[in-house]
Design a protein around this motif. Sequence first.
Motif, PDB file in Angstrom:
ATOM      1  N   THR A   1     -34.693 -16.849 -38.613  1.00  0.00           N
ATOM      2  CA  THR A   1     -33.799 -16.322 -37.772  1.00  0.00           C
ATOM      3  C   THR A   1     -32.494 -15.813 -38.556  1.00  0.00           C
ATOM      4  O   THR A   1     -32.490 -15.817 -39.705  1.00  0.00           O
ATOM      5  CB  THR A   1     -33.250 -17.662 -36.985  1.00  0.00           C
ATOM      6  N   GLN A   2     -31.638 -15.093 -38.024  1.00  0.00           N
ATOM      7  CA  GLN A   2     -30.498 -14.406 -38.621  1.00  0.00           C
ATOM      8  C   GLN A   2     -29.606 -15.593 -39.322  1.00  0.00           C
ATOM      9  O   GLN A   2     -29.002 -15.119 -40.142  1.00  0.00           O
ATOM     10  CB  GLN A   2     -29.668 -13.583 -37.523  1.00  0.00           C
ATOM     11  N   ASP A   3     -29.528 -16.711 -38.871  1.00  0.00           N
ATOM     12  CA  ASP A   3     -28.849 -17.909 -39.437  1.00  0.00           C
ATOM     13  C   ASP A   3     -29.734 -18.518 -40.607  1.00  0.00           C
ATOM     14  O   ASP A   3     -29.571 -19.550 -40.783  1.00  0.00           O
ATOM     15  CB  ASP A   3     -28.243 -18.599 -38.551  1.00  0.00           C
ATOM     16  N   ASP A   4     -30.872 -18.060 -40.871  1.00  0.00           N
ATOM     17  CA  ASP A   4     -31.636 -18.394 -42.105  1.00  0.00           C
ATOM     18  C   ASP A   4     -32.328 -19.869 -41.842  1.00  0.00           C
ATOM     19  O   ASP A   4     -32.588 -20.443 -42.595  1.00  0.00           O
ATOM     20  CB  ASP A   4     -31.018 -18.666 -43.352  1.00  0.00           C
ATOM     21  N   LYS A   5     -32.901 -19.865 -40.464  1.00  0.00           N
ATOM     22  CA  LYS A   5     -33.867 -21.135 -40.144  1.00  0.00           C
ATOM     23  C   LYS A   5     -35.135 -20.484 -39.835  1.00  0.00           C
ATOM     24  O   LYS A   5     -35.316 -19.470 -39.250  1.00  0.00           O
ATOM     25  CB  LYS A   5     -33.014 -21.706 -39.059  1.00  0.00           C
ATOM     26  N   ILE A   6     -36.130 -21.454 -40.263  1.00  0.00           N
ATOM     27  CA  ILE A   6     -37.683 -20.990 -39.600  1.00  0.00           C
ATOM     28  C   ILE A   6     -37.524 -21.084 -38.084  1.00  0.00           C
ATOM     29  O   ILE A   6     -37.037 -22.186 -37.940  1.00  0.00           O
ATOM     30  CB  ILE A   6     -38.534 -22.041 -40.489  1.00  0.00           C
ATOM     31  N   ILE A   7     -38.394 -20.249 -37.492  1.00  0.00           N
ATOM     32  CA  ILE A   7     -38.396 -20.458 -36.031  1.00  0.00           C
ATOM     33  C   ILE A   7     -38.792 -21.709 -35.741  1.00  0.00           C
ATOM     34  O   ILE A   7     -39.822 -22.430 -36.376  1.00  0.00           O
ATOM     35  CB  ILE A   7     -39.229 -19.262 -35.649  1.00  0.00           C
ATOM     36  N   PRO A   8     -38.518 -22.628 -34.618  1.00  0.00           N
ATOM     37  CA  PRO A   8     -38.609 -23.850 -34.389  1.00  0.00           C
ATOM     38  C   PRO A   8     -40.224 -24.108 -34.234  1.00  0.00           C
ATOM     39  O   PRO A   8     -40.684 -25.141 -34.874  1.00  0.00           O
ATOM     40  CB  PRO A   8     -37.787 -24.135 -32.943  1.00  0.00           C
ATOM     41  N   PHE A   9     -40.881 -23.188 -33.665  1.00  0.00           N
ATOM     42  CA  PHE A   9     -42.138 -23.726 -33.299  1.00  0.00           C
ATOM     43  C   PHE A   9     -43.208 -23.814 -34.446  1.00  0.00           C
ATOM     44  O   PHE A   9     -44.003 -24.616 -34.629  1.00  0.00           O
ATOM     45  CB  PHE A   9     -42.855 -22.769 -32.102  1.00  0.00           C
ATOM     46  N   LEU A  10     -42.942 -23.325 -35.574  1.00  0.00           N
ATOM     47  CA  LEU A  10     -43.495 -23.279 -36.724  1.00  0.00           C
ATOM     48  C   LEU A  10     -43.304 -24.635 -37.256  1.00  0.00           C
ATOM     49  O   LEU A  10     -44.245 -25.205 -38.103  1.00  0.00           O
ATOM     50  CB  LEU A  10     -43.289 -22.167 -37.639  1.00  0.00           C
ATOM     51  N   LYS A  11     -42.267 -25.245 -37.002  1.00  0.00           N
ATOM     52  CA  LYS A  11     -41.666 -26.498 -37.647  1.00  0.00           C
ATOM     53  C   LYS A  11     -42.344 -27.723 -36.777  1.00  0.00           C
ATOM     54  O   LYS A  11     -42.251 -28.940 -37.292  1.00  0.00           O
ATOM     55  CB  LYS A  11     -40.200 -26.972 -37.572  1.00  0.00           C
ATOM     56  N   GLU A  12     -43.090 -27.471 -35.826  1.00  0.00           N
ATOM     57  CA  GLU A  12     -43.795 -28.445 -35.021  1.00  0.00           C
ATOM     58  C   GLU A  12     -45.217 -28.907 -35.552  1.00  0.00           C
ATOM     59  O   GLU A  12     -45.787 -29.567 -34.470  1.00  0.00           O
ATOM     60  CB  GLU A  12     -43.680 -27.997 -33.531  1.00  0.00           C
ATOM     61  N   LEU A  13     -45.530 -28.252 -36.503  1.00  0.00           N
ATOM     62  CA  LEU A  13     -47.072 -28.736 -36.910  1.00  0.00           C
ATOM     63  C   LEU A  13     -47.492 -30.249 -36.985  1.00  0.00           C
ATOM     64  O   LEU A  13     -46.330 -30.965 -37.861  1.00  0.00           O
ATOM     65  CB  LEU A  13     -47.278 -27.819 -38.313  1.00  0.00           C
ATOM     66  N   ASN A  14     -48.224 -30.617 -36.585  1.00  0.00           N
ATOM     67  CA  ASN A  14     -48.585 -31.979 -36.715  1.00  0.00           C
ATOM     68  C   ASN A  14     -49.789 -31.934 -37.892  1.00  0.00           C
ATOM     69  O   ASN A  14     -50.782 -31.327 -37.640  1.00  0.00           O
ATOM     70  CB  ASN A  14     -49.456 -32.437 -35.313  1.00  0.00           C
ATOM     71  N   THR A  15     -49.524 -32.322 -38.932  1.00  0.00           N
ATOM     72  CA  THR A  15     -50.113 -32.296 -40.118  1.00  0.00           C
ATOM     73  C   THR A  15     -51.587 -33.087 -40.075  1.00  0.00           C
ATOM     74  O   THR A  15     -52.254 -33.005 -41.263  1.00  0.00           O
ATOM     75  CB  THR A  15     -49.393 -32.210 -41.445  1.00  0.00           C
ATOM     76  N   VAL A  16     -51.656 -33.917 -39.019  1.00  0.00           N
ATOM     77  CA  VAL A  16     -52.903 -34.610 -38.770  1.00  0.00           C
ATOM     78  C   VAL A  16     -54.170 -33.918 -38.138  1.00  0.00           C
ATOM     79  O   VAL A  16     -55.215 -33.724 -38.751  1.00  0.00           O
ATOM     80  CB  VAL A  16     -52.681 -35.991 -38.240  1.00  0.00           C
ATOM     81  N   ASP A  17     -53.782 -33.437 -36.839  1.00  0.00           N
ATOM     82  CA  ASP A  17     -54.669 -32.599 -36.158  1.00  0.00           C
ATOM     83  C   ASP A  17     -53.608 -31.926 -35.164  1.00  0.00           C
ATOM     84  O   ASP A  17     -52.808 -32.251 -34.886  1.00  0.00           O
ATOM     85  CB  ASP A  17     -55.537 -33.659 -35.372  1.00  0.00           C
ATOM     86  N   PHE A  18     -54.325 -30.695 -34.724  1.00  0.00           N
ATOM     87  CA  PHE A  18     -53.631 -29.925 -33.854  1.00  0.00           C
ATOM     88  C   PHE A  18     -54.478 -28.789 -33.177  1.00  0.00           C
ATOM     89  O   PHE A  18     -55.568 -28.538 -33.964  1.00  0.00           O
ATOM     90  CB  PHE A  18     -52.353 -29.085 -34.637  1.00  0.00           C
ATOM     91  N   THR A  19     -54.128 -28.232 -32.095  1.00  0.00           N
ATOM     92  CA  THR A  19     -55.152 -27.180 -31.507  1.00  0.00           C
ATOM     93  C   THR A  19     -54.129 -26.178 -31.092  1.00  0.00           C
ATOM     94  O   THR A  19     -52.985 -26.214 -30.782  1.00  0.00           O
ATOM     95  CB  THR A  19     -55.445 -27.982 -30.191  1.00  0.00           C
ATOM     96  N   ILE A  20     -54.669 -24.971 -31.318  1.00  0.00           N
ATOM     97  CA  ILE A  20     -53.955 -23.870 -30.837  1.00  0.00           C
ATOM     98  C   ILE A  20     -54.669 -23.232 -29.794  1.00  0.00           C
ATOM     99  O   ILE A  20     -56.001 -22.894 -30.119  1.00  0.00           O
ATOM    100  CB  ILE A  20     -53.739 -22.714 -32.087  1.00  0.00           C
ATOM    101  N   SER A  21     -54.292 -22.931 -28.949  1.00  0.00           N
ATOM    102  CA  SER A  21     -55.164 -22.092 -27.675  1.00  0.00           C
ATOM    103  C   SER A  21     -54.267 -20.717 -27.328  1.00  0.00           C
ATOM    104  O   SER A  21     -53.422 -20.390 -27.478  1.00  0.00           O
ATOM    105  CB  SER A  21     -54.632 -22.675 -26.390  1.00  0.00           C
ATOM    106  N   TYR A  22     -55.410 -19.935 -27.261  1.00  0.00           N
ATOM    107  CA  TYR A  22     -54.939 -18.254 -27.113  1.00  0.00           C
ATOM    108  C   TYR A  22     -55.281 -17.838 -25.637  1.00  0.00           C
ATOM    109  O   TYR A  22     -56.412 -18.349 -25.118  1.00  0.00           O
ATOM    110  CB  TYR A  22     -55.745 -17.374 -27.942  1.00  0.00           C
ATOM    111  N   LYS A  23     -54.464 -17.303 -25.021  1.00  0.00           N
ATOM    112  CA  LYS A  23     -54.935 -16.692 -23.787  1.00  0.00           C
ATOM    113  C   LYS A  23     -54.438 -15.235 -23.742  1.00  0.00           C
ATOM    114  O   LYS A  23     -53.479 -14.829 -23.859  1.00  0.00           O
ATOM    115  CB  LYS A  23     -53.677 -17.460 -22.430  1.00  0.00           C
ATOM    116  N   LEU A  24     -55.749 -14.686 -23.590  1.00  0.00           N
ATOM    117  CA  LEU A  24     -55.662 -13.103 -23.608  1.00  0.00           C
ATOM    118  C   LEU A  24     -55.415 -12.634 -22.382  1.00  0.00           C
ATOM    119  O   LEU A  24     -55.948 -12.890 -21.295  1.00  0.00           O
ATOM    120  CB  LEU A  24     -56.924 -12.657 -24.154  1.00  0.00           C
ATOM    121  N   ASN A  25     -54.359 -11.738 -22.224  1.00  0.00           N
ATOM    122  CA  ASN A  25     -53.982 -10.918 -20.913  1.00  0.00           C
ATOM    123  C   ASN A  25     -54.555  -9.714 -20.899  1.00  0.00           C
ATOM    124  O   ASN A  25     -54.112  -8.820 -21.642  1.00  0.00           O
ATOM    125  CB  ASN A  25     -52.480 -11.093 -20.562  1.00  0.00           C
ATOM    126  N   ILE A  26     -55.609  -9.312 -20.055  1.00  0.00           N
ATOM    127  CA  ILE A  26     -56.407  -8.102 -20.522  1.00  0.00           C
ATOM    128  C   ILE A  26     -55.772  -7.070 -19.468  1.00  0.00           C
ATOM    129  O   ILE A  26     -55.403  -7.246 -18.291  1.00  0.00           O
ATOM    130  CB  ILE A  26     -57.954  -8.309 -20.064  1.00  0.00           C
TER     131      ILE A  26
END
Length: 127
Positions: A96-121
């Motif tokens: 961000t402009q105030d030098d912070k990593i965007i919040p959703f990147l900081k929410e990583l669960n380092t044990v197990d995680f799932t990323i879902s993609y939804k493609l809008n065609i």
Amino acid sequence: MVIPVPTYAKDIIKAYLLCLNPMLKLKPREIDLLEAMLRVYFNLKKAVKAGQMKLEEIDSRINDPMGRKVIRDLIGMSHASHNNHYLQLKKKKVITQDDKIIPFLKELNTVDFTISYKLNIKKEEIK
């Protein structure tokens, strides 16, 4: 469709960023820099849990001269290269402009995680 991506615990942040990179559109050295920043962030978060510092202090610690040096040393990046790639991360709105990593990147669960993609065609208009 589920595509499992096996990875080692030490590589989880890099795997996370590579999975998100189709949206982030980062270059390899930008990924390296962001990975190092997140690695330092998660280590400082452990200090917060131990009561050694406050959560609000993490971003300023990452961006103070000592924090930047630690990050550069982690990935073997020069001061000038760090500044250039850091500016690119800001332009791509990953920082961000105030030098912070965007919040959703900081929410990583380092044990197990799932990323879902939804493609809008989108329908193409035939001309």
